[in-house]
Structure formats: structure tokens, C-alpha cells
Write an enzyme that holds these catalytic residues in place. Structure first.
Site: not given
Length: 342
Positions: A20-21, A24, A174, A201, A203
Site C-alpha cells: 500500500r505505502d 507511492h 506522514s 507508522h 517515515h
């Protein structure tokens, strides 16, 4: 491994949004063979939850933010067929996805459904979290762009998510903006406000994804997101196979076979991506500016088209506190920069 037995070690559930991620990073263009190959490998490794879908979630495929190669139903069916041990997860942000999308996802075998909202807008999730519970799937609530809110605000918002039916709640970094101390403050505040598992989550824009994920675990988070080779938006996510090894050394149990996780990561690198994510100049500035990591490609394309510096564009977007869903502002801000430079 210390003197702690397998049975006594505290458990950390790793939730894997590679499919899913990671979308991108490739313009949402993964095909069915790629989805099936990675899902099969993650299942063999014992990954608890394999999340699939357009990078922005159910119903998000569009001209504005990018059309996916496959419709949601095909992605769901393909991954569901590959999972015999792992649960299948999906992600939905109200406004992109709808109640119909949730019905479709659960009908096609989604076990875990995450409903996402901007960090101060948990109230928009009430209807959808309730529906997920009614459909019999596990309902989770996550707050996006969470660096934009204080620890107390995030705790209040997470309490609302639980009130609405979320069985796990948490925060997404995010923009890859956090440092470990920021994560600890927020996770501590949330653990005092709710009694459900906490999600983190990360990054990697500032090379902090692993450190932040470990800080989250040690502050009380029980669910950590991680992707194979860090495959994800911008500079990528917490790297799953590394996280498994690090948590093992810290005497946490993930239930994941490291050797199989390494094999899954090899498949991800060979089959899903052109190259593993790196912290290039644009990804770094995105983290510093606190701008959504998924804006990297649109910002680069717009800066090239308008003849402006992408670093300046990212910093200007950060000053405007632009968030996912406001992609149309990228062009507007770029044109303002261009006009100001004349």
C-alpha cells in the site's frame, strides 16, 4: 538472546503496508503478479498483517493523485489468495473512500481495516469505524500528519477514535518529521488516554524511522508499521526485516521468521521497485518542512514544469501546512514562487 524465553518475551505486532505505502514510490502501478509474489513471501515469513491498496487507500485511485494499475477489487482478491497465515489489511481515508468501499473490502476478505483522519479531525471517522465493526472486521484508527498536533491533542483524538469503535489507535509520521523524543512524548500521552494497542507508522526522511519505531515500542506501542526494504513514499518507511532483527536483539517477539523476512525483502527489491528508497535532497527537505512524503513525485514534476526549485517549493508548502488531499495547491504555490522570482 538474553535469558528471556520465547514465551516470556513481550510481543510486538508488525503491520506491513509494503503493498500500500510502497505504491507511492511506483505511481500506484504494481500489477497482480507483483502483489501475489510479495504477499506469498510475507505470508511465509509469518507477517501478522499484509496491507494492500492504492497508496492513499481504498477509493483513492483518481486523476488528481494517480490512477492505480488495478482496481481495488483485483488487488484485494489477488492478495487474499496468497495469504493463508497472515491477515489482510486495508486503509481508508474518508473523503477518498466511502462506505461502499468498506463493504467491498470486507467482502473480499479484509480482516483489518484502518480508518485514517488528519491529526485533529478524528470526528470524521465515527461512521466508518462503526461500520467496520458492524461488518465484523477489526477496526483501527490512525491520525495522519501527527507532528502537527501536540501530545495532548493526539491523546484526545485517539480517545475519540476508541469511543467510535477503534480497537487499536495510533499516529503516522506522514512527513518523516519526528525525532525519538517527539515519538516518546506522544506515545506516552496516548497510552495514558486509551487502553487499546497503540500504532506507530514511521517515515525515513530524516533517517529516524528505525530509531523512532524502537522509541515507540519502548514507550508502549504494540503495533509497528514496517515495509520490505523500507519501500514507501518519499524516503521510505521503517525497514521491516531490519526491525525484526532489532526487536529480536531487544528481546521482543514479533512472530516473524527473520530468514523468511529476508527472502521477502529480496523479492520486494527484485520485483516491486526500481531501487530501494534513499534519503535524497528532496526527501530530506520534505521531512524538515513537515510535508507529506507522498508529495515527492508531484512536487518534482510541478517544479520541473514551472521552472522553480523543488526545495523552495517543499519549504513553501510546509509554511502553508499543506496536507494530503491538497495536491492541487502544489501547482498554485509553484506559480506563486515563479511570479515572485520575476
Amino acid at each position: 538472546m538474553d535469558d528471556v524465553t520465547h514465551q516470556q518475551r513481550p510481543h510486538v505486532l508488525i503491520h506491513d503496508p509494503t503493498l500500500r505505502d510502497g505504491h507511492h514510490a511506483v505511481g500506484h502501478q504494481l500489477d497482480a503478479d507483483q502483489l501475489h509474489a510479495y504477499a506469498t513471501a510475507a505470508n511465509a515469513a509469518g507477517v501478522a498483517v499484509v496491507e494492500v491498496g492504492h497508496g492513499n487507500g481504498l477509493g483513492a485511485s483518481s486523476l488528481q493523485i494517480g490512477r492505480a494499475k488495478l482496481p481495488d477489487q483485483v488487488m484485494l482478491t489477488t492478495v487474499r489468495e496468497a495469504l493463508t497465515r497472515s491477515k489482510m489489511g486495508v486503509f481508508m481515508a474518508p473523503g477518498w473512500g466511502t462506505a461502499d468501499d468498506l463493504h467491498t473490502a470486507v467482502h473480499h476478505g479484509a480482516d483489518v481495516v484502518r480508518i485514517a483522519a488528519h491529526c485533529t479531525e478524528a470526528d470524521i471517522t465515527e461512521r466508518h469505524l462503526g461500520l467496520v465493526r458492524d461488518l465484523g472486521a477489526e477496526a483501527q484508527g490512525v491520525l495522519l500528519m501527527s507532528h502537527m498536533a501536540s501530545p495532548d491533542q493526539l491523546a484526545e483524538q485517539c480517545a475519540l477514535l476508541v469511543k467510535f469503535g477503534a480497537q487499536a489507535v495510533g499516529i503516522m509520521d506522514s512527513a518523516g518529521h519526528y525525532l525519538p523524543s517527539n515519538v516518546i512524548e506522544r506515545v506516552h500521552a496516548i497510552t495514558e488516554a486509551v487502553e487499546v494497542p497503540i500504532i506507530f507508522h514511521g517515515h525515513n526522511n530524516l533517517s529516524m524511522a528505525m530509531a523512532n519505531s524502537l522509541a515507540a515500542v519502548e514507550a508502549g506501542a504494540g503495533i509497528i508499521d514496517a515495509t520490505a526494504r523500507g519501500f514507501g513514499a518519499g524516503a521510505g518507511n521503517t525497514q521491516l526485516e531490519v526491525l525484526v532483527a532489532v526487536l529480536e536483539r531487544r528481546s521482543f517477539d514479533t512472530g516473524i521468521d527473520l530468514r523468511e523476512a529476508l527472502a521477502a525483502a529480496d523479492i520486494a527489491e527484485q520485483r516491486l521497485m526500481k531501487a530501494p528508497p534513499v534519503i535524497d535532497s528532496i526527501a530530506l527537505v520534505s521531512g524538515v518542512a513537515g510535508v507529506f512524503s507522498g508529495f515527492k513525485q508531484p512536487v518534482l514534476e510541478t517544479a520541473r514544469r514551472e521552472g522553480v526549485d523543488p526545495v523552495d517549493l517543499f519549504l513553501a508548502l510546509g509554511e502553508r501546512q499543506v496536507v494530503a488531499g491538497q495536491e492541487d495547491l502544489i501547482g498554485e504555490v509553484a506559480r506563486q514562487l515563479k511570479a515572485a522570482a520575476r
